[in-house]
Write a protein that holds these residues in place. Structure first.
Motif, PDB file in Angstrom:
ATOM      1  N   LEU A  57       7.751  -4.529   3.123  1.00 45.76           N
ATOM      2  CA  LEU A  57       7.922  -5.896   2.645  1.00 45.76           C
ATOM      3  C   LEU A  57       7.404  -6.066   1.223  1.00 45.76           C
ATOM      4  O   LEU A  57       7.379  -7.187   0.703  1.00 45.76           O
ATOM      5  CB  LEU A  57       7.192  -6.865   3.584  1.00 45.76           C
ATOM      6  CG  LEU A  57       7.668  -6.844   5.037  1.00 45.76           C
ATOM      7  CD1 LEU A  57       6.778  -7.708   5.907  1.00 45.76           C
ATOM      8  CD2 LEU A  57       9.118  -7.294   5.149  1.00 45.76           C
ATOM      9  N   SER A  58       6.976  -4.976   0.591  1.00 44.66           N
ATOM     10  CA  SER A  58       6.473  -5.021  -0.784  1.00 44.66           C
ATOM     11  C   SER A  58       6.943  -3.810  -1.568  1.00 44.66           C
ATOM     12  O   SER A  58       7.028  -2.695  -1.012  1.00 44.66           O
ATOM     13  CB  SER A  58       4.940  -5.029  -0.807  1.00 44.66           C
ATOM     14  OG  SER A  58       4.421  -6.297  -0.509  1.00 44.66           O
ATOM     15  N   TYR A  59       7.204  -4.029  -2.856  1.00 43.42           N
ATOM     16  CA  TYR A  59       7.472  -2.937  -3.788  1.00 43.42           C
ATOM     17  C   TYR A  59       8.492  -1.937  -3.253  1.00 43.42           C
ATOM     18  O   TYR A  59       8.341  -0.725  -3.394  1.00 43.42           O
ATOM     19  CB  TYR A  59       6.162  -2.229  -4.158  1.00 43.42           C
ATOM     20  CG  TYR A  59       5.129  -3.177  -4.705  1.00 43.42           C
ATOM     21  CD1 TYR A  59       5.268  -3.742  -5.966  1.00 43.42           C
ATOM     22  CD2 TYR A  59       4.017  -3.529  -3.938  1.00 43.42           C
ATOM     23  CE1 TYR A  59       4.326  -4.646  -6.455  1.00 43.42           C
ATOM     24  CE2 TYR A  59       3.068  -4.429  -4.429  1.00 43.42           C
ATOM     25  CZ  TYR A  59       3.233  -4.980  -5.685  1.00 43.42           C
ATOM     26  OH  TYR A  59       2.300  -5.871  -6.167  1.00 43.42           O
ATOM     27  N   ASP A  60       9.538  -2.464  -2.601  1.00 41.75           N
ATOM     28  CA  ASP A  60      10.606  -1.628  -2.034  1.00 41.75           C
ATOM     29  C   ASP A  60      10.081  -0.568  -1.076  1.00 41.75           C
ATOM     30  O   ASP A  60      10.722   0.461  -0.862  1.00 41.75           O
ATOM     31  CB  ASP A  60      11.415  -0.952  -3.149  1.00 41.75           C
ATOM     32  CG  ASP A  60      12.193  -1.953  -3.989  1.00 41.75           C
ATOM     33  OD1 ASP A  60      12.564  -3.014  -3.444  1.00 41.75           O
ATOM     34  OD2 ASP A  60      12.417  -1.692  -5.186  1.00 41.75           O
ATOM     35  N   GLY A  61       8.901  -0.798  -0.519  1.00 39.00           N
ATOM     36  CA  GLY A  61       8.358   0.125   0.483  1.00 39.00           C
ATOM     37  C   GLY A  61       7.805   1.410  -0.073  1.00 39.00           C
ATOM     38  O   GLY A  61       7.512   2.336   0.689  1.00 39.00           O
ATOM     39  N   GLN A  62       7.600   1.495  -1.394  1.00 42.15           N
ATOM     40  CA  GLN A  62       7.186   2.788  -1.978  1.00 42.15           C
ATOM     41  C   GLN A  62       5.764   3.193  -1.596  1.00 42.15           C
ATOM     42  O   GLN A  62       5.392   4.359  -1.741  1.00 42.15           O
ATOM     43  CB  GLN A  62       7.340   2.778  -3.494  1.00 42.15           C
ATOM     44  CG  GLN A  62       6.515   1.741  -4.225  1.00 42.15           C
ATOM     45  CD  GLN A  62       6.777   1.773  -5.724  1.00 42.15           C
ATOM     46  OE1 GLN A  62       6.473   2.759  -6.382  1.00 42.15           O
ATOM     47  NE2 GLN A  62       7.345   0.710  -6.261  1.00 42.15           N
ATOM     48  N   TYR A  63       4.949   2.249  -1.089  1.00 46.23           N
ATOM     49  CA  TYR A  63       3.597   2.583  -0.655  1.00 46.23           C
ATOM     50  C   TYR A  63       3.458   2.573   0.869  1.00 46.23           C
ATOM     51  O   TYR A  63       2.352   2.676   1.397  1.00 46.23           O
ATOM     52  CB  TYR A  63       2.584   1.625  -1.278  1.00 46.23           C
ATOM     53  CG  TYR A  63       2.540   1.751  -2.778  1.00 46.23           C
ATOM     54  CD1 TYR A  63       1.932   2.842  -3.387  1.00 46.23           C
ATOM     55  CD2 TYR A  63       3.167   0.801  -3.585  1.00 46.23           C
ATOM     56  CE1 TYR A  63       1.925   2.983  -4.763  1.00 46.23           C
ATOM     57  CE2 TYR A  63       3.164   0.935  -4.963  1.00 46.23           C
ATOM     58  CZ  TYR A  63       2.547   2.027  -5.550  1.00 46.23           C
ATOM     59  OH  TYR A  63       2.548   2.172  -6.921  1.00 46.23           O
ATOM     60  N   ALA A  64       4.576   2.446   1.567  1.00 53.39           N
ATOM     61  CA  ALA A  64       4.562   2.436   3.034  1.00 53.39           C
ATOM     62  C   ALA A  64       4.649   3.865   3.544  1.00 53.39           C
ATOM     63  O   ALA A  64       5.614   4.576   3.263  1.00 53.39           O
ATOM     64  CB  ALA A  64       5.730   1.611   3.563  1.00 53.39           C
ATOM     65  N   GLY A  65       3.634   4.263   4.295  1.00 53.48           N
ATOM     66  CA  GLY A  65       3.628   5.600   4.869  1.00 53.48           C
ATOM     67  C   GLY A  65       3.747   5.546   6.380  1.00 53.48           C
ATOM     68  O   GLY A  65       4.069   4.511   6.971  1.00 53.48           O
ATOM     69  N   GLU A  66       3.453   6.655   7.019  1.00 56.39           N
ATOM     70  CA  GLU A  66       3.535   6.724   8.480  1.00 56.39           C
ATOM     71  C   GLU A  66       2.373   5.988   9.134  1.00 56.39           C
ATOM     72  O   GLU A  66       2.491   5.518  10.258  1.00 56.39           O
ATOM     73  CB  GLU A  66       3.550   8.186   8.917  1.00 56.39           C
ATOM     74  CG  GLU A  66       3.831   8.389  10.385  1.00 56.39           C
ATOM     75  CD  GLU A  66       3.931   9.846  10.764  1.00 56.39           C
ATOM     76  OE1 GLU A  66       4.373  10.132  11.900  1.00 56.39           O
ATOM     77  OE2 GLU A  66       3.581  10.721   9.937  1.00 56.39           O
ATOM     78  N   TRP A  67       1.258   5.859   8.391  1.00 58.24           N
ATOM     79  CA  TRP A  67       0.035   5.290   8.942  1.00 58.24           C
ATOM     80  C   TRP A  67      -0.301   3.961   8.257  1.00 58.24           C
ATOM     81  O   TRP A  67       0.171   3.687   7.159  1.00 58.24           O
ATOM     82  CB  TRP A  67      -1.125   6.283   8.763  1.00 58.24           C
ATOM     83  CG  TRP A  67      -0.868   7.588   9.423  1.00 58.24           C
ATOM     84  CD1 TRP A  67      -0.265   8.695   8.880  1.00 58.24           C
ATOM     85  CD2 TRP A  67      -1.155   7.940  10.778  1.00 58.24           C
ATOM     86  NE1 TRP A  67      -0.183   9.705   9.796  1.00 58.24           N
ATOM     87  CE2 TRP A  67      -0.718   9.271  10.976  1.00 58.24           C
ATOM     88  CE3 TRP A  67      -1.748   7.262  11.846  1.00 58.24           C
ATOM     89  CZ2 TRP A  67      -0.860   9.930  12.196  1.00 58.24           C
ATOM     90  CZ3 TRP A  67      -1.892   7.917  13.058  1.00 58.24           C
ATOM     91  CH2 TRP A  67      -1.452   9.235  13.226  1.00 58.24           C
ATOM     92  N   PRO A  68      -1.148   3.136   8.881  1.00 63.00           N
ATOM     93  CA  PRO A  68      -1.449   1.821   8.319  1.00 63.00           C
ATOM     94  C   PRO A  68      -2.066   1.830   6.927  1.00 63.00           C
ATOM     95  O   PRO A  68      -1.934   0.855   6.190  1.00 63.00           O
ATOM     96  CB  PRO A  68      -2.420   1.219   9.340  1.00 63.00           C
ATOM     97  CG  PRO A  68      -2.033   1.847  10.638  1.00 63.00           C
ATOM     98  CD  PRO A  68      -1.684   3.255  10.268  1.00 63.00           C
TER      99      PRO A  68
END
Length: 281
Positions: free
Chosen positions: A96-107
């Motif tokens: 939901l932020s920055y096109d998901g570029q900081y979204a990984g497998e873990w929280p």
């Protein structure tokens, strides 16, 4: 690639935030300042502890109850289907932020082994991400979703907010998929109000978490109301004590309105120890 401020990079790298279920339709999705959409917010993540009921309820202490989702954003709950939330410490660590570029497998957005654990050091709790409040996946306490058939948040009460889905051994990875009961009836035209809930078991201060959403049940065929929620009963030591009907969310270790009384040294949770099964309705 979208340019990201240095401050964000620092926050994502060292944030000691906790965890919440992120999704469209969430109150405080962009922080607690009206008219500002902060993609780097963790306002809705911070825990609730020793608060008055007014301040505890839907994160009034930080003003989240005053920041509804933007017009048109809603958490859809397909009756008999599933809904996905992203469990993360910061909105920046989700899609939901920055096109998901900081979204990984873990929280926390970082790499970890599949058998991530505390290595038995000290109390055995995971130390490199204390926000997980657990020793390993098997001891993750469980999270839940609840629904009220009131669209006006001011009319939502403990009695009409009913827990309907429990996901055992979470929070763990970022993606969390909750089962939606087929028996959930349709919401009023203005929608329903939902909450994401978590009470950790040990590994830190005995606090709890609650986030609010505007939600809607899609594809509903049932017209049977979910009923009036009653306080959950701690029944880990005797399953015959479990409260079988619709249950309220857990209110515990707050300054007032606590509704569950576990034995000394024990904690309540969204699991069988308080009589919850995977799908409640």
């Amino acid at each position: 690639m979208i340019a990201v401020p240095t401050a964000l990079l620092v926050l994502v790298a060292v944030s000691q935030a906790h965890t919440v279920g992120w999704a469209k339709g969430m109150y405080c999705l962009g922080g607690n300042v009206a008219g500002v959409d902060d993609q780097n917010t963790n306002t809705a993540v911070n825990p609730l502890y020793q608060l008055s009921f007014k301040d505890f309820w839907f994160q009034h202490d930080r003003g989240c109850d005053l920041i509804p989702p933007v017009e048109g954003d809603i958490l859809n709950l397909p009756a008999g289907g599933q809904v996905t939330l992203e469990l993360a410490h910061n909105r920046a660590q989700t899609t939901l932020s920055y096109d998901g570029q900081y979204a990984g497998e873990w929280p926390d957005g970082k790499p970890h082994p599949e058998d991530w654990n505390g290595n038995g050091v000290g109390d055995g709790c995971i130390q490199d991400d204390g926000a997980m409040h657990t020793q390993n996946q098997s001891t993750a306490a469980g999270t839940a979703l609840a629904i009220s058939y009131e669209s006006d948040l001011s009319k939502v009460t403990l009695e009409n907010l009913v827990v309907f889905s429990v996901l055992e051994n979470t929070p763990w990875k970022r993606i969390a998929v909750y089962e939606i009961p087929a028996a959930l009836p349709a919401c009023p035209p203005e929608g329903c109000t939902c909450a994401w809930l978590w009470v950790p078991t040990g590994c830190g201060i005995p606090n709890e978490y609650m986030a609010g959403y505007k939600c809607n049940v899609t594809g509903a065929t049932s017209t049977v109301p979910v009923g009036t929620a009653k306080p959950p009963v701690y029944c880990a030591d005797d399953s015959s004590k479990c409260q079988a009907g619709p249950k309220q969310m857990i209110v515990w270790n707050q300054a007032e309105a606590n509704n569950v009384d576990p034995p000394p040294g024990a904690s309540p949770g969204y699991s069988t120890k308080n009589g919850w099964s995977h799908v409640e309705c």
